[in-house]
Design a protein around this motif. Sequence first.
Motif, PDB file in Angstrom:
ATOM      1  N   ILE A 391       0.781  -1.257  -0.058  1.00 23.70           N
ATOM      2  CA  ILE A 391      -0.157   0.167   0.125  1.00 23.70           C
ATOM      3  C   ILE A 391       0.852   1.230   0.132  1.00 23.70           C
ATOM      4  O   ILE A 391       1.899   1.395   0.833  1.00 23.70           O
ATOM      5  N   LEU A 392       0.832   2.219  -1.121  1.00 17.77           N
ATOM      6  CA  LEU A 392       1.629   3.265  -1.253  1.00 17.77           C
ATOM      7  C   LEU A 392       0.765   4.601  -0.695  1.00 17.77           C
ATOM      8  O   LEU A 392      -0.208   4.547  -1.386  1.00 17.77           O
ATOM      9  N   GLY A 393       1.093   4.975   0.183  1.00 25.58           N
ATOM     10  CA  GLY A 393       0.313   6.246   0.912  1.00 25.58           C
ATOM     11  C   GLY A 393       0.945   7.598  -0.082  1.00 25.58           C
ATOM     12  O   GLY A 393       2.166   7.526  -0.200  1.00 25.58           O
ATOM     13  N   LEU A 394      -0.015   8.395  -0.621  1.00 27.16           N
ATOM     14  CA  LEU A 394       0.400   9.470  -1.086  1.00 27.16           C
ATOM     15  C   LEU A 394       0.008  10.609  -0.275  1.00 27.16           C
ATOM     16  O   LEU A 394      -1.413  10.865  -0.142  1.00 27.16           O
ATOM     17  N   MET A 395       0.881  11.386   0.244  1.00 29.33           N
ATOM     18  CA  MET A 395       0.392  12.626   1.116  1.00 29.33           C
ATOM     19  C   MET A 395       1.001  13.983   0.605  1.00 29.33           C
ATOM     20  O   MET A 395       1.683  14.094  -0.197  1.00 29.33           O
ATOM     21  N   THR A 562      -4.252  -7.186  -4.632  1.00 29.71           N
ATOM     22  CA  THR A 562      -4.486  -5.891  -5.277  1.00 29.71           C
ATOM     23  C   THR A 562      -3.640  -4.939  -4.648  1.00 29.71           C
ATOM     24  O   THR A 562      -3.927  -4.691  -3.222  1.00 29.71           O
ATOM     25  N   ASP A 563      -2.810  -4.143  -5.429  1.00 27.42           N
ATOM     26  CA  ASP A 563      -2.037  -3.300  -4.725  1.00 27.42           C
ATOM     27  C   ASP A 563      -2.666  -2.040  -4.767  1.00 27.42           C
ATOM     28  O   ASP A 563      -3.837  -1.848  -5.360  1.00 27.42           O
ATOM     29  N   VAL A 564      -2.311  -0.926  -3.588  1.00 18.77           N
ATOM     30  CA  VAL A 564      -3.194  -0.045  -3.442  1.00 18.77           C
ATOM     31  C   VAL A 564      -2.305   1.386  -3.452  1.00 18.77           C
ATOM     32  O   VAL A 564      -1.134   1.320  -2.830  1.00 18.77           O
ATOM     33  N   VAL A 565      -2.856   2.385  -4.071  1.00 14.76           N
ATOM     34  CA  VAL A 565      -2.455   3.813  -3.868  1.00 14.76           C
ATOM     35  C   VAL A 565      -3.222   4.640  -3.041  1.00 14.76           C
ATOM     36  O   VAL A 565      -4.650   4.375  -3.359  1.00 14.76           O
ATOM     37  N   LEU A 566      -3.115   5.099  -1.859  1.00 15.38           N
ATOM     38  CA  LEU A 566      -3.919   5.439  -1.055  1.00 15.38           C
ATOM     39  C   LEU A 566      -3.579   7.197  -0.944  1.00 15.38           C
ATOM     40  O   LEU A 566      -2.518   7.362  -0.338  1.00 15.38           O
ATOM     41  N   ILE A 567      -4.699   7.866  -1.295  1.00 12.50           N
ATOM     42  CA  ILE A 567      -4.451   9.460  -0.855  1.00 12.50           C
ATOM     43  C   ILE A 567      -5.385   9.611   0.518  1.00 12.50           C
ATOM     44  O   ILE A 567      -6.448   9.061   0.477  1.00 12.50           O
ATOM     45  N   HIS A 569      -5.845  12.415   3.967  1.00 10.32           N
ATOM     46  CA  HIS A 569      -5.709  13.533   4.815  1.00 10.32           C
ATOM     47  C   HIS A 569      -5.553  13.058   6.155  1.00 10.32           C
ATOM     48  O   HIS A 569      -4.877  13.632   7.067  1.00 10.32           O
ATOM     49  N   ASP A 570      -6.287  11.863   6.502  1.00 15.80           N
ATOM     50  CA  ASP A 570      -6.257  11.410   7.820  1.00 15.80           C
ATOM     51  C   ASP A 570      -5.020  10.695   8.212  1.00 15.80           C
ATOM     52  O   ASP A 570      -4.605   9.525   7.534  1.00 15.80           O
ATOM     53  N   MET A 571      -3.872  11.265   8.882  1.00 14.76           N
ATOM     54  CA  MET A 571      -2.724  10.949   8.806  1.00 14.76           C
ATOM     55  C   MET A 571      -2.474   9.478   9.939  1.00 14.76           C
ATOM     56  O   MET A 571      -1.740   8.664   9.407  1.00 14.76           O
ATOM     57  N   ASP A 572      -3.497   9.472  10.775  1.00 13.03           N
ATOM     58  CA  ASP A 572      -3.579   8.179  11.658  1.00 13.03           C
ATOM     59  C   ASP A 572      -3.575   6.988  10.337  1.00 13.03           C
ATOM     60  O   ASP A 572      -2.909   5.969  10.414  1.00 13.03           O
ATOM     61  N   LEU A 573      -4.578   7.222   9.584  1.00 12.79           N
ATOM     62  CA  LEU A 573      -4.959   5.923   8.690  1.00 12.79           C
ATOM     63  C   LEU A 573      -3.660   6.019   7.899  1.00 12.79           C
ATOM     64  O   LEU A 573      -3.284   4.627   7.708  1.00 12.79           O
ATOM     65  N   LEU A 574      -3.315   6.874   7.189  1.00 15.79           N
ATOM     66  CA  LEU A 574      -2.346   6.943   6.240  1.00 15.79           C
ATOM     67  C   LEU A 574      -0.938   6.161   6.690  1.00 15.79           C
ATOM     68  O   LEU A 574      -0.563   5.088   6.000  1.00 15.79           O
ATOM     69  N   MET A 575      -0.456   6.480   7.924  1.00 16.02           N
ATOM     70  CA  MET A 575       0.709   5.946   8.425  1.00 16.02           C
ATOM     71  C   MET A 575       0.578   4.681   9.006  1.00 16.02           C
ATOM     72  O   MET A 575       1.350   3.916   9.029  1.00 16.02           O
ATOM     73  N   ILE A 581       5.542   5.697   1.895  1.00 17.71           N
ATOM     74  CA  ILE A 581       4.683   6.865   1.603  1.00 17.71           C
ATOM     75  C   ILE A 581       5.332   7.704   0.719  1.00 17.71           C
ATOM     76  O   ILE A 581       6.795   7.834   0.815  1.00 17.71           O
ATOM     77  N   VAL A 582       4.801   8.418  -0.364  1.00 16.28           N
ATOM     78  CA  VAL A 582       5.439   9.293  -1.032  1.00 16.28           C
ATOM     79  C   VAL A 582       4.799  10.674  -0.818  1.00 16.28           C
ATOM     80  O   VAL A 582       3.507  10.607  -0.610  1.00 16.28           O
ATOM     81  N   VAL A 583       5.672  11.718  -0.503  1.00 15.17           N
ATOM     82  CA  VAL A 583       5.125  13.052  -0.058  1.00 15.17           C
ATOM     83  C   VAL A 583       5.143  14.318  -1.338  1.00 15.17           C
ATOM     84  O   VAL A 583       6.205  14.306  -1.888  1.00 15.17           O
ATOM     85  N   LEU A 584       4.104  14.684  -1.565  1.00 13.65           N
ATOM     86  CA  LEU A 584       4.019  15.543  -2.547  1.00 13.65           C
ATOM     87  C   LEU A 584       4.039  17.129  -1.761  1.00 13.65           C
ATOM     88  O   LEU A 584       3.323  17.386  -1.161  1.00 13.65           O
ATOM     89  N   ASP A 585       4.698  18.063  -2.694  1.00 15.01           N
ATOM     90  CA  ASP A 585       4.373  19.449  -2.365  1.00 15.01           C
ATOM     91  C   ASP A 585       4.629  20.382  -3.518  1.00 15.01           C
ATOM     92  O   ASP A 585       5.486  20.025  -4.384  1.00 15.01           O
ATOM     93  N   HIS A 586       3.564  21.157  -3.759  1.00 14.13           N
ATOM     94  CA  HIS A 586       4.077  21.891  -5.106  1.00 14.13           C
ATOM     95  C   HIS A 586       4.060  21.231  -6.367  1.00 14.13           C
ATOM     96  O   HIS A 586       5.042  21.556  -6.983  1.00 14.13           O
ATOM     97  N   GLY A 587       3.582  19.934  -6.365  1.00 11.77           N
ATOM     98  CA  GLY A 587       3.665  19.033  -7.528  1.00 11.77           C
ATOM     99  C   GLY A 587       4.898  18.436  -7.727  1.00 11.77           C
ATOM    100  O   GLY A 587       5.404  18.023  -8.988  1.00 11.77           O
TER     101      GLY A 587
END
Lengths: 613, 384
Positions: A391-395, A562-567, A569-575, A581-587
């Motif tokens: 599961i790849l988190g995208l935050m 099934t692999d998962v990409v998860l976007i 906002h709930d940090m607890d869930l994501l973590m 985890i991949v972290v995006l900022d300003h694209g």
Amino acid sequence: MIVKSSWALPRLTRLAIPAVLALVAVLLPFILPGDRWVRVAALALIYIALASGLNILVGLTGLLDLGFIAFFIVGAYTTAILTVQLFVNQLGFDPDTLWWLFPVSLVGALVLAGIAGCILGYPTLRARGDYLAIMTLAFGEIVRLVSINWIGLTGGSVGIRGIPPFAIGDLELTSPSANYYVVLAMVVVILVALAGVVASPVGRAWVAIREDELVASSMGIRTRRYKLLAYVCGASIAGVTGVFFAHMQQFINPDSFTLEDNFIVLSLVILGGAGTFWGPVVGATLWIFFQAIARDWTIVQEHPEFRTGFLALIVVVLMIVRPGGIVSRKLKLTRSGGDVERPEPRTAPAGLEPDPIEAGAPVLVVDTVGRTFGGLTALGSVSFEVRRGEILGLMGPNGAGKSTLLNVLSGVTKPSRGSITFRGDRIDGLDSDRVSVKGVARTFQTVRLFWQMTVLENLLVGAHERLRGWVPAFALRLPRHRHDEARALTEAGSVLEFAGVWDERTRRASALSYDSQRRVEIARALMTRPKLLLLDEPAAGMNESETKALASLITAIRDSGTDVVLIEHDMDLLMSVSDRIVVLDHGEVIATGTPDEVRRNPAVLEAYLGSDA
Amino acid sequence: MIRRTTTAASLAAVAALSLTLAACSSSASSDSGSGDAEGEIALGYTATLTGDFASYGLEMREGVDLAVEELNDGGGIDGRQVKIVSADDEGSPANGPVVAQQFCDDTAIAAVLGYSFSSVALSALPVYDSCGLPIVASAVTSPELTGASDVFFRDVFTDAYQGAEMGTHVADGGVEKVAVLYQQDDYGQGVAEAFSTAFEEAGGEVTSSQAYQLGAVDFGTIVNTALADDPEAIFIGGFYTEAAKIATQLRSSGSELPIYGTDGAVSPDLVSLGGDAVEGMTVYSAFSAAAGTDASSAFIDAFTAKFDKEPSSWAALAYDATMVVAEAITEAGSTDRAAVAEALASIDGFGGVTGDITFDDGGDRLGELIFLQVDGGEFVAAAE
């Protein structure tokens, strides 16, 4: 075996209404007080067929067509020109011997009207709303004007006379009752075929497009192709009806097909109930009969204009009282009732061979992908990979480009640069329906279900790719498709059980609780048998216990293969659920790593908490 | 539960519909009862009575009503009162067979009057053929209707007949060379062809034949071309707007040639648009208040007294159609449909308000047109 026995009963009750209607229809010439009313009934049948055809476009698929009569014209003139102009006038046949030509005319009209449907449908695929309306109106007028002005072929405003009546061999079917039964046979065939198509992947695709075109395409439905198909099917029905009309009247000219008729047929659909199966039938029957009945009223005899006025008033009142039309019975989008017994939850994507890619190897490779909207750069140059079994988190903070990235991955928007490779195939540049077929499914930030469908029907849309087939096969209700559909339904049951919403399977999507809506949306995505699932903020709006339950569902999805990409906002869930985890900022990607690494990454802290720098 | 209620609702709707129909049937049967043997004679009347083209139908109905009133005041037909059963065809050919079947089913109906649109009549003919009910129509002029059915008659002249009559009339007037101008549609083309053929058969020469578009404004070129061959007269097969403009163009180019027009030009607007240019122009019509026969002036007086306006030619034709049917029923001695149809076919020189009426083998009317001339801004009967 269980499947079969559980069908039997609902099948019987489902057939009750058509059976009663069919009985009434067959007995009608004996019930009606005179031949005049039998002719009215035959005319009503013609309008039933037209309204049912237009209902495919307007009611099911949500496409406006103000020029629908054009296809009716094509059908009527096809048989008139073929029979009278060619065989009688040119080749010198006796019209009384031409009964064998009728089926030829039918096929000809079917094909020509279908082609006309294509010609109209193609350029209108991209148009919407007002533009579509004007385009269809213009097309209808073109066909009508051709029929008026191509005098050599169509007889111009004089029309074509002497079209032979219905006949079998030497037996002429000219009596009002005979005419009625011939047209009734046509309507029954059309309705049975239509019911077959509606309760098939085709019908579900049409309704899905009407409900939410973007979601439909994310389920693997080639939406443009299905819109075109709707035009072709609607046009074919009108074309066939035109053939019957021409032989019933034995005469056609442009006066039979006025601009006004387009609006009348459209009104019948709306009056009866657009998007329902029986609406056009009820609308056309009531309208034609009441029109004829009103002719006998004394007040109408003295003041003919009262009739039109009164009918208009009825329509206005009816539309106020029942804005959805007279019939509100929901469309049956599948003929199988679904299993009654609680199924085993889905364990792995059913029917797939073992995955050749080893755990930990990259499945999705995103390489320097960028996306600009005008001058705004939503994604700069994003690179990361999703690995098998994770599961790849995208935050990222708001506006970081997460949703754009998801849209780019799922084919909703095309990347401006860079490449996306999924299991060895480039998927950047593919339409979202093709991306779905490749095995990438997604959910949406705000729940986007097909609200008018039941939960099971929503899931069956997800199975579109493996159920789809040829329209005539669905119209004929070939047993193979019924079998496939029953299997898909069983699968849908186990996916629903897996997602924890099996109990909701027969409810309408709009009647579900928020939590169930989220879960059904995930279940629907799973029905496409995805190898990669993109979840866009699935926990948004959920309370703590619901979020916890969701976390275990997401983990279970990964564990079932099934692999998962998860976007999220709930940090607890994501973590808690993400493997990486991949972290995006300003694209841009500013950090990648395990939850722990990301949590400690100064760049991430700065992005989220701001910095005094 | 939802399913139950919808089933019940649809069944209720079906039941309601059947009840309404049953009610209709009982009223229909009482109708036919009243028309039996010694009761009333019913005549069917159908035309487009609503919508954009209702005026023909409504005007015809006035003529029919006046005729029925006069018949009944005079003791009816053979002592039986006459009544009208009216049905609006909405100008839709799809309704043609339905209305025809309604009249066929009603055994009291001896004949049918009316019809605004040729296409509606054409779609109804197969039904009338099957029940042998005769029709005398008053406003349909399509050539397709000629000989289309043994039971179909009309007392309106066809465009072809009128065009031909005009051709003969012009030739009889001593004109030898005519330039023809016509409006580019089936009306203009139809009259112009018939005119030219008849004129040439009578020994005349058509020097040129040119079409123009309905709505055209500038006629300079075609007028010059028409005049180039030194014709002795100009024939315009078209409506009044263009006819007035052509006449104006002609006069302003210095030509004093006589101008002939068609019934399409018979309108007060011809004079208001054309002014002095149309003075002396000759046109034809099936009926005109200016014709001045005794029969027509009596009709005009009665009509004006009843409706407080001058009758249109449609009203006059429908009045005549009703009277012709009454005559045929009297001749036949019964309301038997076949007998009435036969009597209609053998009507010979019935004196109507639109002139003498005789039907040819194709059911078309034989008779004389009324030629009118613009004199002092009014249409008056042309001097023979």
